[in-house]
Design a protein around this motif. Structure first.
Motif, PDB file in Angstrom:
ATOM      1  N   UNK A 154       0.897  -1.424  -0.165  1.00  0.00           N
ATOM      2  CA  UNK A 154       0.038  -0.018  -0.063  1.00  0.00           C
ATOM      3  C   UNK A 154       0.794   1.128  -0.159  1.00  0.00           C
ATOM      4  N   UNK A 155       2.166   1.318   0.578  1.00  0.00           N
ATOM      5  CA  UNK A 155       2.774   2.280   0.483  1.00  0.00           C
ATOM      6  C   UNK A 155       3.798   2.618  -0.764  1.00  0.00           C
ATOM      7  N   UNK A 156       3.884   3.743  -1.288  1.00  0.00           N
ATOM      8  CA  UNK A 156       4.575   3.739  -2.469  1.00  0.00           C
ATOM      9  C   UNK A 156       6.159   3.715  -2.020  1.00  0.00           C
ATOM     10  N   UNK A 157       6.937   2.789  -2.812  1.00  0.00           N
ATOM     11  CA  UNK A 157       8.492   2.774  -2.693  1.00  0.00           C
ATOM     12  C   UNK A 157       8.735   1.433  -1.842  1.00  0.00           C
ATOM     13  N   UNK A 158       7.642   0.785  -1.316  1.00  0.00           N
ATOM     14  CA  UNK A 158       7.840  -0.512  -0.183  1.00  0.00           C
ATOM     15  C   UNK A 158       7.109  -1.587  -1.056  1.00  0.00           C
ATOM     16  N   UNK A 159       8.041  -2.891  -1.137  1.00  0.00           N
ATOM     17  CA  UNK A 159       7.395  -3.796  -1.976  1.00  0.00           C
ATOM     18  C   UNK A 159       6.903  -5.044  -1.365  1.00  0.00           C
ATOM     19  N   UNK A 183       7.050  -7.696  -2.469  1.00  0.00           N
ATOM     20  CA  UNK A 183       7.802  -9.008  -2.929  1.00  0.00           C
ATOM     21  C   UNK A 183       9.244  -9.122  -1.974  1.00  0.00           C
ATOM     22  N   UNK A 184       9.639  -7.938  -1.199  1.00  0.00           N
ATOM     23  CA  UNK A 184      10.628  -7.854  -0.313  1.00  0.00           C
ATOM     24  C   UNK A 184      10.204  -8.680   0.892  1.00  0.00           C
ATOM     25  N   UNK A 185       8.862  -8.588   1.281  1.00  0.00           N
ATOM     26  CA  UNK A 185       8.535  -9.300   2.333  1.00  0.00           C
ATOM     27  C   UNK A 185       8.311 -10.861   2.270  1.00  0.00           C
ATOM     28  N   UNK A 186       8.057 -11.052   0.836  1.00  0.00           N
ATOM     29  CA  UNK A 186       8.091 -12.669   0.396  1.00  0.00           C
ATOM     30  C   UNK A 186       9.446 -13.235   0.443  1.00  0.00           C
ATOM     31  N   UNK A 187      10.384 -12.362  -0.257  1.00  0.00           N
ATOM     32  CA  UNK A 187      11.700 -12.894  -0.300  1.00  0.00           C
ATOM     33  C   UNK A 187      12.178 -13.037   1.141  1.00  0.00           C
ATOM     34  N   UNK A 188      12.152 -11.973   2.023  1.00  0.00           N
ATOM     35  CA  UNK A 188      12.934 -12.230   3.326  1.00  0.00           C
ATOM     36  C   UNK A 188      12.244 -13.344   4.045  1.00  0.00           C
ATOM     37  N   UNK A 189      10.948 -13.470   3.980  1.00  0.00           N
ATOM     38  CA  UNK A 189      10.212 -14.578   4.689  1.00  0.00           C
ATOM     39  C   UNK A 189      10.337 -16.078   4.339  1.00  0.00           C
ATOM     40  N   UNK A 190      11.060 -16.073   3.045  1.00  0.00           N
ATOM     41  CA  UNK A 190      11.533 -17.558   2.491  1.00  0.00           C
ATOM     42  C   UNK A 190      10.199 -18.184   1.673  1.00  0.00           C
ATOM     43  N   UNK A 240      11.221  -7.986  -5.561  1.00  0.00           N
ATOM     44  CA  UNK A 240      11.700  -7.212  -4.328  1.00  0.00           C
ATOM     45  C   UNK A 240      12.368  -6.012  -4.771  1.00  0.00           C
ATOM     46  N   UNK A 241      11.874  -5.071  -3.822  1.00  0.00           N
ATOM     47  CA  UNK A 241      12.596  -3.634  -3.913  1.00  0.00           C
ATOM     48  C   UNK A 241      11.888  -2.689  -4.995  1.00  0.00           C
ATOM     49  N   UNK A 242      11.053  -3.244  -5.680  1.00  0.00           N
ATOM     50  CA  UNK A 242      10.282  -2.336  -6.738  1.00  0.00           C
ATOM     51  C   UNK A 242       8.833  -2.285  -6.283  1.00  0.00           C
ATOM     52  N   UNK A 243       8.362  -1.197  -6.039  1.00  0.00           N
ATOM     53  CA  UNK A 243       6.923  -1.018  -5.251  1.00  0.00           C
ATOM     54  C   UNK A 243       5.852  -0.841  -6.518  1.00  0.00           C
ATOM     55  N   UNK A 244       4.866  -1.789  -6.326  1.00  0.00           N
ATOM     56  CA  UNK A 244       3.665  -1.684  -7.239  1.00  0.00           C
ATOM     57  C   UNK A 244       2.987  -0.270  -7.075  1.00  0.00           C
ATOM     58  N   UNK A 298      17.702  -4.106  -6.279  1.00  0.00           N
ATOM     59  CA  UNK A 298      16.320  -3.370  -6.362  1.00  0.00           C
ATOM     60  C   UNK A 298      15.922  -2.894  -4.973  1.00  0.00           C
ATOM     61  N   UNK A 299      16.172  -3.616  -3.997  1.00  0.00           N
ATOM     62  CA  UNK A 299      15.941  -3.438  -2.513  1.00  0.00           C
ATOM     63  C   UNK A 299      16.643  -2.227  -2.155  1.00  0.00           C
ATOM     64  N   UNK A 300      18.056  -2.386  -2.278  1.00  0.00           N
ATOM     65  CA  UNK A 300      19.162  -1.301  -2.041  1.00  0.00           C
ATOM     66  C   UNK A 300      18.807  -0.120  -2.653  1.00  0.00           C
ATOM     67  N   UNK A 301      18.431   0.080  -4.016  1.00  0.00           N
ATOM     68  CA  UNK A 301      18.147   1.325  -4.708  1.00  0.00           C
ATOM     69  C   UNK A 301      16.852   1.817  -4.164  1.00  0.00           C
TER      70      UNK A 301
END
Length: 337
Positions: A28-33, A35-42, A177-181, A242-245
């Protein structure tokens, strides 16, 4: 199935729903993905492969009302609780996060900034070997994500075809991950339009958006599954970039610039909302707001660390082969093997 097996499945479903809720809140938040949550939670690769399984075979099974076979083929025990968590989170949190983002943008972004900083380590450690290719792909991913921060948002457009295209592009970036929809929707001009449609349940907006999301999700998951299978190390490298940028977009201390006409007056949409055109970054002053933002950064970072530790504990407590015999027999029965 044994009682222990049922208990494990129930626990996994609850865990997936909670991870889905975290993904929905992040998206929901611009800039937050999410996909990042999915990646870090395995669960990232399982998510991509499960979505990819919606193919012609799945269609045939569904058309033949072969419920068990269809469920096993598309991994419904994984997808249903995950997407239920995402859906409930988006619907329930859209109004709250819209309020927080509009009225307390700096503090809201500070929390997610800390979350993303901690995520970089958890995503990056999945690179099996830091060779020249991985480093190059890391730089490429960082460059792409940073460059997106300097794109100028388009004007709002409620044309159903454009909303459909927005759905395809937004969902494709949302699962990266890192790219926000949400940020992609902001760039395409329809972030506030879609967010308002979600909170107000405006079907005329949500229907073409959902259709575009469905088409984009299935098509893009096939591409992601292929590159993960054949170029995993480089792929994780670019995703880490992507996440870092994305930190450039999430940096809390920035001013939002708005579109103006030739007379210098703000261009408004819906008669009251200004149209974002970019950002102006600055170094914060050390005051009460700074310390509050810093505290929220630590809270966001700690949340990711806890998620990572929970995932490691969950992986370490996976049952041994004898304990999963019941589950394997269920899968075999469902697939007819």
């Amino acid at each position: 199935m044994s009682a222990n097996g049922k208990l494990r499945k129930t626990g996994r479903a609850i865990g997936l729903a909670l991870k889905g809720a975290a993904m929905g809140a992040a998206n929901v938040i611009p800039g937050v993905s999410g996909g990042t949550i999915a990646f870090i939670t395995g669960i990232y690769e399982e998510l991509i492969n499960s979505i990819k399984s919606f193919d012609l075979d799945a269609l045939k099974l569904a058309a033949g009302f072969k419920v068990k076979e269809f469920s096993a083929h598309v991994n419904l025990p994984f997808l249903v609780p995950l997407f239920a968590g995402i859906g409930v989170s988006i619907i329930s949190l859209a109004k709250l996060l819209e309020y927080l983002f509009i009225n307390h943008e700096m503090l809201t972004m500070a929390f997610f900034f800390g979350l993303i900083v901690s995520s970089i380590y958890l995503v990056g450690k999945q690179i099996e070997k830091w060779d020249a290719t991985a480093i190059f792909m890391l730089v490429v991913g960082t460059g792409i994500a940073v460059s997106i921060a300097f794109l100028k948002p388009a004007q709002e457009n409620d044309n159903p075809v454009w909303i459909f295209v927005c759905g395809i592009v937004a969902i494709s970036s949302m699962i990266l991950p890192g790219l926000s929809g949400s940020y992609v929707l902001l760039i395409m001009g329809n972030y506030l339009l879609v967010l308002g449609a979600i909170s107000g349940l405006k079907i005329a907006i949500l229907a073409p958006m959902a259709l575009g999301c469905g088409v984009g999700l299935i098509a893009f998951s096939h591409l992601l599954s292929y590159i993960f299978k054949h170029f995993r190390n480089g792929t994780v490298g670019v995703l880490t970039g992507f996440v870092f940028g994305s930190l450039a977009i999430i940096w809390p201390w920035k001013r939002t610039l708005y579109l103006k006409d030739e007379t210098g007056e703000f261009i408004l949409k819906r008669g009251e909302e200004k149209i974002p055109s970019g950002y102006e970054w600055f170094v914060p002053q050390v005051d009460g707001h700074f310390w509050a933002a810093l505290a929220l950064m630590f809270v966001g970072g700690a949340a990711v660390i806890l998620i990572g530790r929970y995932d490691e504990h969950e992986s370490a407590s996976e049952p041994s082969a004898p304990e999963t015999a019941d589950e394997k027999s269920d899968v075999s029965a469902a697939t007819g093997e």
